[in-house]
Design a protein around this motif. Structure first.
Motif, short mmCIF file in Angstrom:
data_model
loop_
_atom_site.label_atom_id
_atom_site.label_comp_id
_atom_site.label_asym_id
_atom_site.label_seq_id
_atom_site.Cartn_x
_atom_site.Cartn_y
_atom_site.Cartn_z
N ARG A 193 66.59 32.77 65.80
CA ARG A 193 66.73 31.75 66.75
C ARG A 193 65.49 30.95 66.96
N MET A 194 64.47 31.61 66.97
CA MET A 194 63.04 31.03 66.77
C MET A 194 62.85 30.06 65.77
N ILE A 195 63.40 30.37 64.65
CA ILE A 195 63.25 29.58 63.40
C ILE A 195 64.19 28.57 63.73
N THR A 196 64.96 28.42 64.22
CA THR A 196 65.88 27.22 64.53
C THR A 196 65.30 26.30 65.81
N LEU A 197 64.54 27.00 66.80
CA LEU A 197 63.70 26.42 67.56
C LEU A 197 62.48 25.42 67.10
N GLU A 198 62.08 26.17 65.89
CA GLU A 198 60.95 25.46 65.30
C GLU A 198 61.36 23.96 64.75
N LEU A 199 62.83 24.16 64.37
CA LEU A 199 63.26 22.69 63.66
C LEU A 199 63.69 21.88 64.71
N GLY A 200 64.02 22.52 65.78
CA GLY A 200 64.21 21.57 67.20
C GLY A 200 63.03 20.94 67.86
#
Length: 172
Positions: free
Chosen positions: A136-143
């Motif tokens: 989820r933190m990887i997704t947060l980086e994209l966000g």
């Protein structure tokens, strides 16, 4: 979401989505109440209903559901990125409106993107080091990248300096 959190009621799903994937993927609340029944009918979720009281429905992932999820996650995605941004739509159609609206829109978007960046960075501070949170933190980086890109655009538009934005975007 049930694979991540375990057995859940539709209300549990609504709350979990609101604090996670809902930041970048909109789910109508009605879908979070109807979709689990459809998935249960397909054998992907197991449904249990309380015998008394509110008779809440709780859904659990079946082995078939877990395998279907694994297959879906492993399949490549050929669809192009979609962005549904009302501000971008208003910007596109602005020539039929008041030109001063662009500046007002830009300033409001700057404020909104700064607020979302603060939320995302706060999430990073709270959850960023937990190993179980890594996907989820990887997704947060994209966000965060998307929010910073939008902030750069709206800031350049508000400053009437899109040429600088174009220059900065070109590789050297």
């Amino acid at each position: 979401m049930i694979a991540l959190r375990g057995p859940s009621t539709p209300y549990d799903l609504k709350r979990a989505v609101g604090h996670s994937v809902g930041y970048f993927w909109h789910f109508p609340h009605a879908q979070l109440y109807s979709e689990p029944d459809r998935l249960a009918d397909l054998g992907l979720l197991e449904l249990s209903v309380e015998d008394s009281g509110r008779r809440r429905k709780t859904y659990s992932l079946t082995d078939t559901g877990r395998e279907a999820l694994r297959e879906w996650l492993a399949a490549p995605t050929a669809e192009h990125f979609q962005m549904r941004d009302i501000a971008e739509l208003k910007l596109f159609f602005n020539e039929v409106g008041d030109p001063d609206n662009v500046l007002t829109l830009a300033h409001e978007q700057i404020k909104q993107h700064e607020e979302r960046i603060a939320v995302y960075e706060g999430m990073q501070e709270r959850f960023g080091t937990a190993p179980e949170a890594r996907p989820r933190m990887i997704t947060l980086e994209l966000g965060l990248e998307m929010e910073y890109a939008a902030l750069r655009f709206w800031t350049a538009l508000a400053a009437d300096d899109l040429e600088r934005l174009r220059r900065d975007r070109r590789p050297e």
